[in-house]
Scaffold this motif. Structure first.
Motif, PDB file in Angstrom:
ATOM      1  N   SER A  26      16.244  14.645  -0.393  1.00 43.55           N
ATOM      2  CA  SER A  26      16.468  13.940   0.872  1.00 43.55           C
ATOM      3  C   SER A  26      16.913  14.913   1.967  1.00 43.55           C
ATOM      4  CB  SER A  26      17.504  12.839   0.695  1.00 43.55           C
ATOM      5  OG  SER A  26      18.722  13.373   0.230  1.00 43.55           O
ATOM      6  N   CYS A  27      17.715  15.895   1.605  1.00 45.01           N
ATOM      7  CA  CYS A  27      18.167  16.902   2.567  1.00 45.01           C
ATOM      8  C   CYS A  27      16.991  17.773   3.025  1.00 45.01           C
ATOM      9  CB  CYS A  27      19.251  17.758   1.924  1.00 45.01           C
ATOM     10  SG  CYS A  27      19.958  18.997   3.009  1.00 45.01           S
ATOM     11  N   PHE A  28      16.128  18.135   2.088  1.00 42.61           N
ATOM     12  CA  PHE A  28      14.943  18.927   2.413  1.00 42.61           C
ATOM     13  C   PHE A  28      14.043  18.145   3.368  1.00 42.61           C
ATOM     14  CE2 PHE A  28      10.610  20.475   1.233  1.00 42.61           C
ATOM     15  CZ  PHE A  28      10.740  21.746   1.749  1.00 42.61           C
ATOM     16  N   ALA A  29      13.845  16.854   3.083  1.00 46.47           N
ATOM     17  CA  ALA A  29      13.009  16.014   3.952  1.00 46.47           C
ATOM     18  C   ALA A  29      13.610  15.913   5.348  1.00 46.47           C
ATOM     19  CB  ALA A  29      12.856  14.623   3.341  1.00 46.47           C
ATOM     20  N   GLN A  30      14.933  15.766   5.419  1.00 46.30           N
ATOM     21  CA  GLN A  30      15.592  15.659   6.713  1.00 46.30           C
ATOM     22  C   GLN A  30      15.433  16.942   7.519  1.00 46.30           C
ATOM     23  OE1 GLN A  30      19.792  15.001   6.463  1.00 46.30           O
ATOM     24  NE2 GLN A  30      19.981  14.475   8.618  1.00 46.30           N
ATOM     25  N   LEU A  38      13.034  19.029   7.317  1.00 42.71           N
ATOM     26  CA  LEU A  38      11.635  19.132   7.742  1.00 42.71           C
ATOM     27  C   LEU A  38      11.293  18.112   8.819  1.00 42.71           C
ATOM     28  CD1 LEU A  38       9.656  19.595   4.422  1.00 42.71           C
ATOM     29  CD2 LEU A  38      10.016  21.276   6.196  1.00 42.71           C
ATOM     30  N   GLY A  39      12.129  17.078   8.924  1.00 43.57           N
ATOM     31  CA  GLY A  39      11.853  16.022   9.892  1.00 43.57           C
ATOM     32  C   GLY A  39      10.775  15.071   9.422  1.00 43.57           C
ATOM     33  N   CYS A  40      10.699  14.843   8.114  1.00 46.37           N
ATOM     34  CA  CYS A  40       9.697  13.924   7.590  1.00 46.37           C
ATOM     35  C   CYS A  40      10.360  12.905   6.669  1.00 46.37           C
ATOM     36  CB  CYS A  40       8.585  14.676   6.875  1.00 46.37           C
ATOM     37  SG  CYS A  40       9.117  15.579   5.427  1.00 46.37           S
ATOM     38  N   GLN A  84       4.738  15.545  -5.589  1.00 45.35           N
ATOM     39  CA  GLN A  84       4.772  15.584  -7.044  1.00 45.35           C
ATOM     40  C   GLN A  84       3.367  15.519  -7.646  1.00 45.35           C
ATOM     41  OE1 GLN A  84       7.569  12.863  -8.677  1.00 45.35           O
ATOM     42  NE2 GLN A  84       7.400  13.683 -10.727  1.00 45.35           N
ATOM     43  N   SER A  85       2.458  14.859  -6.964  1.00 44.99           N
ATOM     44  CA  SER A  85       1.100  14.725  -7.494  1.00 44.99           C
ATOM     45  C   SER A  85       0.146  15.815  -6.990  1.00 44.99           C
ATOM     46  CB  SER A  85       0.545  13.344  -7.151  1.00 44.99           C
ATOM     47  OG  SER A  85       0.474  13.186  -5.758  1.00 44.99           O
ATOM     48  N   CYS A  86       0.638  16.745  -6.180  1.00 44.00           N
ATOM     49  CA  CYS A  86      -0.210  17.806  -5.633  1.00 44.00           C
ATOM     50  C   CYS A  86      -0.406  18.946  -6.637  1.00 44.00           C
ATOM     51  CB  CYS A  86       0.406  18.393  -4.369  1.00 44.00           C
ATOM     52  SG  CYS A  86       0.405  17.298  -2.971  1.00 44.00           S
ATOM     53  N   GLU A  87      -1.610  19.457  -6.679  1.00 49.16           N
ATOM     54  CA  GLU A  87      -1.887  20.633  -7.501  1.00 49.16           C
ATOM     55  C   GLU A  87      -1.274  21.888  -6.892  1.00 49.16           C
ATOM     56  OE1 GLU A  87      -3.429  21.493 -10.461  1.00 49.16           O
ATOM     57  OE2 GLU A  87      -3.221  19.358 -10.812  1.00 49.16           O
ATOM     58  N   GLN A  88      -1.285  21.959  -5.576  1.00 49.48           N
ATOM     59  CA  GLN A  88      -0.766  23.121  -4.860  1.00 49.48           C
ATOM     60  C   GLN A  88       0.058  22.635  -3.674  1.00 49.48           C
ATOM     61  OE1 GLN A  88      -1.285  26.313  -5.815  1.00 49.48           O
ATOM     62  NE2 GLN A  88      -0.114  27.167  -4.145  1.00 49.48           N
ATOM     63  N   VAL A  89       1.298  23.094  -3.600  1.00 54.87           N
ATOM     64  CA  VAL A  89       2.167  22.724  -2.486  1.00 54.87           C
ATOM     65  C   VAL A  89       1.672  23.457  -1.237  1.00 54.87           C
ATOM     66  CG1 VAL A  89       4.516  22.878  -1.584  1.00 54.87           C
ATOM     67  CG2 VAL A  89       4.149  22.367  -3.972  1.00 54.87           C
ATOM     68  N   PRO A  90       1.518  22.740  -0.121  1.00 50.65           N
ATOM     69  CA  PRO A  90       1.120  23.416   1.116  1.00 50.65           C
ATOM     70  C   PRO A  90       2.107  24.539   1.466  1.00 50.65           C
ATOM     71  CG  PRO A  90       0.950  21.049   1.383  1.00 50.65           C
ATOM     72  CD  PRO A  90       1.635  21.294   0.067  1.00 50.65           C
ATOM     73  N   ARG A  91       1.569  25.629   1.909  1.00 51.17           N
ATOM     74  CA  ARG A  91       2.379  26.828   2.161  1.00 51.17           C
ATOM     75  C   ARG A  91       3.498  26.577   3.175  1.00 51.17           C
ATOM     76  NH1 ARG A  91       3.895  30.859  -0.765  1.00 51.17           N
ATOM     77  NH2 ARG A  91       4.998  32.250   0.593  1.00 51.17           N
ATOM     78  N   HIS A  92       3.273  25.692   4.145  1.00 44.92           N
ATOM     79  CA  HIS A  92       4.313  25.477   5.156  1.00 44.92           C
ATOM     80  C   HIS A  92       5.567  24.852   4.548  1.00 44.92           C
ATOM     81  CE1 HIS A  92       2.306  21.519   5.440  1.00 44.92           C
ATOM     82  NE2 HIS A  92       3.490  21.073   5.827  1.00 44.92           N
ATOM     83  N   TYR A  93       5.434  24.097   3.459  1.00 44.87           N
ATOM     84  CA  TYR A  93       6.620  23.554   2.789  1.00 44.87           C
ATOM     85  C   TYR A  93       7.424  24.687   2.157  1.00 44.87           C
ATOM     86  CZ  TYR A  93       5.054  18.729   3.245  1.00 44.87           C
ATOM     87  OH  TYR A  93       4.684  17.506   3.740  1.00 44.87           O
ATOM     88  N   ASN A 105       7.380  27.845   3.107  1.00 48.32           N
ATOM     89  CA  ASN A 105       7.949  28.633   4.208  1.00 48.32           C
ATOM     90  C   ASN A 105       9.174  27.954   4.814  1.00 48.32           C
ATOM     91  OD1 ASN A 105       5.985  30.572   3.869  1.00 48.32           O
ATOM     92  ND2 ASN A 105       4.660  29.759   5.456  1.00 48.32           N
ATOM     93  N   MET A 106       9.111  26.628   4.956  1.00 48.61           N
ATOM     94  CA  MET A 106      10.257  25.885   5.491  1.00 48.61           C
ATOM     95  C   MET A 106      11.446  25.959   4.545  1.00 48.61           C
ATOM     96  SD  MET A 106       9.724  24.629   8.492  1.00 48.61           S
ATOM     97  CE  MET A 106      10.862  23.280   8.664  1.00 48.61           C
ATOM     98  N   LEU A 107      11.194  25.881   3.252  1.00 55.10           N
ATOM     99  CA  LEU A 107      12.268  25.997   2.266  1.00 55.10           C
ATOM    100  C   LEU A 107      12.947  27.353   2.386  1.00 55.10           C
ATOM    101  CD1 LEU A 107      13.837  25.023  -0.242  1.00 55.10           C
ATOM    102  CD2 LEU A 107      12.016  26.013  -1.621  1.00 55.10           C
ATOM    103  N   ILE A 108      12.163  28.396   2.495  1.00 59.05           N
ATOM    104  CA  ILE A 108      12.722  29.744   2.621  1.00 59.05           C
ATOM    105  C   ILE A 108      13.513  29.868   3.914  1.00 59.05           C
ATOM    106  CG2 ILE A 108      12.127  32.178   2.925  1.00 59.05           C
ATOM    107  CD1 ILE A 108       9.743  31.653   0.999  1.00 59.05           C
ATOM    108  N   ARG A 109      12.960  29.374   5.008  1.00 61.60           N
ATOM    109  CA  ARG A 109      13.626  29.510   6.302  1.00 61.60           C
ATOM    110  C   ARG A 109      14.928  28.704   6.366  1.00 61.60           C
ATOM    111  NH1 ARG A 109      10.206  27.542  10.843  1.00 61.60           N
ATOM    112  NH2 ARG A 109      11.508  25.708  10.837  1.00 61.60           N
ATOM    113  N   GLU A 110      14.897  27.474   5.887  1.00 62.76           N
ATOM    114  CA  GLU A 110      16.043  26.581   6.025  1.00 62.76           C
ATOM    115  C   GLU A 110      17.124  26.785   4.969  1.00 62.76           C
ATOM    116  OE1 GLU A 110      16.645  24.378   8.493  1.00 62.76           O
ATOM    117  OE2 GLU A 110      14.804  24.980   9.494  1.00 62.76           O
ATOM    118  N   PHE A 111      16.735  27.232   3.783  1.00 56.73           N
ATOM    119  CA  PHE A 111      17.691  27.277   2.672  1.00 56.73           C
ATOM    120  C   PHE A 111      17.832  28.663   2.055  1.00 56.73           C
ATOM    121  CE2 PHE A 111      16.277  22.881   2.898  1.00 56.73           C
ATOM    122  CZ  PHE A 111      17.483  22.206   2.869  1.00 56.73           C
ATOM    123  N   SER A 112      17.459  29.709   2.760  1.00 58.92           N
ATOM    124  CA  SER A 112      17.520  31.060   2.181  1.00 58.92           C
ATOM    125  C   SER A 112      18.937  31.460   1.777  1.00 58.92           C
ATOM    126  CB  SER A 112      16.923  32.088   3.138  1.00 58.92           C
ATOM    127  OG  SER A 112      17.659  32.121   4.342  1.00 58.92           O
TER     128      SER A 112
END
Length: 67
Positions: A18-22, A24-26, A35-44, A46-53
């Motif tokens: 929920s914190c990650f979604a917040q 990202l603003g989604c 959870q059902s994706c074969e490959q996580v989009p790269r921007h997710y 990148n956002m994880l690295i930028r916001e939670f490094s």
């Protein structure tokens, strides 16, 4: 990195989905759909690295950059 593995990565690093979604603003449902994706989009990743490094180790960052 698969969506299921990505969400597992988040929760095991102590980052609530929920914190990650917040940050990202989604909707939480959008993140849960990964959870059902074969490959996580790269921007997710990148956002994880930028916001939670500050909460990630060098090994975590290497793992994400290789994903």
């Amino acid at each position: 990195m698969t969506g299921k593995r990505f969400l597992h990565f988040l929760t095991h690093r102590g980052i609530p989905i929920s914190c990650f979604a917040q940050r990202l603003g989604c909707h939480l449902s959008s993140i849960r759909k990964l959870q059902s994706c074969e490959q996580v989009p790269r921007h997710y990743v990148n956002m994880l690295i930028r916001e939670f490094s500050a909460y990630l180790t060098g090994r975590d960052l290497d793992q994400l950059k290789g994903a």
